[in-house]
Design an enzyme around this catalytic site. Structure first.
Site, PDB file in Angstrom:
ATOM      1  N   ASN A  10     -25.945  -9.404  35.875  1.00 41.37           N
ATOM      2  CA  ASN A  10     -26.842  -9.290  37.040  1.00 41.37           C
ATOM      3  C   ASN A  10     -26.618 -10.545  37.882  1.00 41.37           C
ATOM      4  OD1 ASN A  10     -28.984  -9.255  38.817  1.00 41.37           O
ATOM      5  ND2 ASN A  10     -30.568  -9.548  37.255  1.00 41.37           N
ATOM      6  N   LYS A  12     -27.819 -11.279  40.687  1.00 42.17           N
ATOM      7  CA  LYS A  12     -28.990 -11.680  41.482  1.00 42.17           C
ATOM      8  C   LYS A  12     -28.557 -11.990  42.926  1.00 42.17           C
ATOM      9  CE  LYS A  12     -31.278 -13.054  37.282  1.00 42.17           C
ATOM     10  NZ  LYS A  12     -32.279 -13.851  36.605  1.00 42.17           N
ATOM     11  N   HIS A  93     -36.930  -5.354  37.631  1.00 40.87           N
ATOM     12  CA  HIS A  93     -36.654  -6.708  37.138  1.00 40.87           C
ATOM     13  C   HIS A  93     -37.893  -7.579  37.385  1.00 40.87           C
ATOM     14  CE1 HIS A  93     -34.992 -10.697  36.745  1.00 40.87           C
ATOM     15  NE2 HIS A  93     -33.998 -10.150  36.076  1.00 40.87           N
ATOM     16  N   GLU A  95     -38.228 -10.436  38.463  1.00 37.84           N
ATOM     17  CA  GLU A  95     -38.224 -11.151  39.748  1.00 37.84           C
ATOM     18  C   GLU A  95     -38.676 -10.227  40.876  1.00 37.84           C
ATOM     19  OE1 GLU A  95     -34.229 -12.637  39.366  1.00 37.84           O
ATOM     20  OE2 GLU A  95     -34.907 -13.984  37.771  1.00 37.84           O
ATOM     21  N   GLU A 164     -36.718  -8.192  28.761  1.00 36.82           N
ATOM     22  CA  GLU A 164     -36.458  -9.547  29.244  1.00 36.82           C
ATOM     23  C   GLU A 164     -37.767 -10.330  29.312  1.00 36.82           C
ATOM     24  OE1 GLU A 164     -32.670  -9.733  31.777  1.00 36.82           O
ATOM     25  OE2 GLU A 164     -34.214  -8.968  33.079  1.00 36.82           O
ATOM     26  N   GLY A 170     -33.514 -17.530  32.746  1.00 38.61           N
ATOM     27  CA  GLY A 170     -33.030 -18.716  33.465  1.00 38.61           C
ATOM     28  C   GLY A 170     -33.572 -20.029  32.936  1.00 38.61           C
ATOM     29  N   SER A 209     -31.524 -15.772  29.190  1.00 36.08           N
ATOM     30  CA  SER A 209     -30.755 -16.925  28.692  1.00 36.08           C
ATOM     31  C   SER A 209     -29.692 -16.553  27.652  1.00 36.08           C
ATOM     32  CB  SER A 209     -31.693 -18.004  28.151  1.00 36.08           C
ATOM     33  OG  SER A 209     -32.495 -18.518  29.206  1.00 36.08           O
ATOM     34  N   GLY A 230     -27.870 -12.889  33.365  1.00 36.32           N
ATOM     35  CA  GLY A 230     -27.950 -13.432  34.717  1.00 36.32           C
ATOM     36  C   GLY A 230     -26.943 -14.558  34.907  1.00 36.32           C
ATOM     37  N   GLY A 231     -27.428 -15.785  34.790  1.00 34.84           N
ATOM     38  CA  GLY A 231     -26.615 -16.971  35.079  1.00 34.84           C
ATOM     39  C   GLY A 231     -25.230 -16.971  34.455  1.00 34.84           C
TER      40      GLY A 231
HETATM   41  P1  PGA Z   1     -30.579 -15.227  32.765  1.00 34.98           P
HETATM   42  O1  PGA Z   1     -31.178 -13.969  33.556  1.00 34.98           O
HETATM   43  O2  PGA Z   1     -29.459 -14.682  31.893  1.00 34.98           O
HETATM   44  O3  PGA Z   1     -30.079 -16.150  33.841  1.00 34.98           O
HETATM   45  O4  PGA Z   1     -31.678 -15.793  31.949  1.00 34.98           O
HETATM   46  C1  PGA Z   1     -31.308 -12.715  32.941  1.00 34.98           C
HETATM   47  C2  PGA Z   1     -31.873 -11.711  33.913  1.00 34.98           C
HETATM   48  O5  PGA Z   1     -32.793 -12.066  34.659  1.00 34.98           O
HETATM   49  O6  PGA Z   1     -31.420 -10.555  33.974  1.00 34.98           O
END
Ligand code: PGA
Length: 254
Positions: A10, A12, A93, A95, A164, A170, A209, A230-231
């Site tokens: 993802n 983002k 999600h 966010e 999640e 993150g 994470s 994500g990251g």
């Molecule tokens: P992250 O994000 O791997 O950066 O923690 C995961 C996500 O929000 O899908």
């Protein structure tokens, strides 16, 4: 049910065309890692270009509007992202839930719209830290599932759930393998109560994470069928590290 781990990146709100080289590298490497199913959800602006780079991996969107079209400035419909090359979309999600006040009911409308447009959906759920600390994590997550999952005919095979925990996204913090296993078992139970027997085959991803260093351990937890990343999906190097670790975790499980 596919037993291949499903690893979804993802991106983002990251990425301009300069990042297409990463997508290309991920796709080429995925051709040698067929034990794993790989997908990427770039921002809307890169869906079409990423689709053109990808021979093997699935490309998806990070969100869709519930309506087919109309006077919704700045929004994008499921039919539009599908036309741009998306085969699936993430919905709900945390966010989006936090930044755009998306309720379970809105998330469900989005999931329904995506499925009506012929796409698969990844429905995200997860508790906040305060909810976990007060012992409400499982109730929050099962409540989100009840309110957000699409329920029409023949939808089950199009649905993936991503668990999640908001506090793990993150932050570099993750739940223990035992806590992930416990929550995923609870999610499985709820999926079976919502969808009947077919709920047993819905994939449940863990997200929050995930990194090359912890992927094998997290993916070995009970009922974890893959990861939403994500990251660590932003460079081919780290995302491929996760994909390779998940291939190894899968071998140990079977
Ligand atoms: P992250 O994000 O791997 O950066 O923690 C995961 C996500 O929000 O899908």
């Amino acid at each position: 049910m596919s037993i291949r781990p499903y690893i979804v990146g993802n991106w983002k709100m990251h990425g301009t065309r300069a990042m297409l080289a990463e997508a290309r590298a991920i796709d080429r490497a995925a051709e040698r890692l067929l034990k794993v199913e790989v997908a990427l959800a770039p921002p809307f602006t890169l869906i079409h270009a990423t689709r053109k780079e990808a021979n093997l991996i699935a490309i998806g969107a990070q969100d869709v509007h519930p309506a087919d079209g109309g006077a919704h400035t700045g929004d994008v419909s499921a039919a539009m992202v599908k036309d741009a090359g998306a085969g699936f979309t993430i919905v709900g999600h945390s966010e989006r839930r936090a930044d755009h006040q998306e309720t379970d009911a809105i998330v469900k409308e989005k999931a329904d719209a995506a499925i009506d447009a012929g796409m698969n959906v990844i429905v995200c759920v997860g508790e906040t830290e305060a909810e976990r600390d007060s012992g409400k994590a499982e109730d929050v997550v099962t409540g989100q599932l009840a309110g957000s999952l699409p329920t029409g005919e023949a939808v089950v095979e199009k649905v993936t759930v991503a668990y999640e925990p908001v506090w793990a996204i993150g932050t570099g913090r993750t739940p223990t393998v035992e806590d992930i296993g416990a929550m995923h078992r609870k999610i499985r139970e709820k999926l079976v109560s919502i969808y009947g027997e077919e709920g047993a085959s819905v994939r449940i991803l863990y997200g929050g994470s995930v990194k090359p260093e912890n992927a094998a351990e997290l993916l070995a937890a009970d009922e974890v069928g893959g990861a939403l990343v994500g990251g660590a999906s932003l460079t081919a190097e780290s995302f491929l590290g996760i994909i390779m670790a998940s291939a190894e975790a899968q071998e140990e499980k079977s």
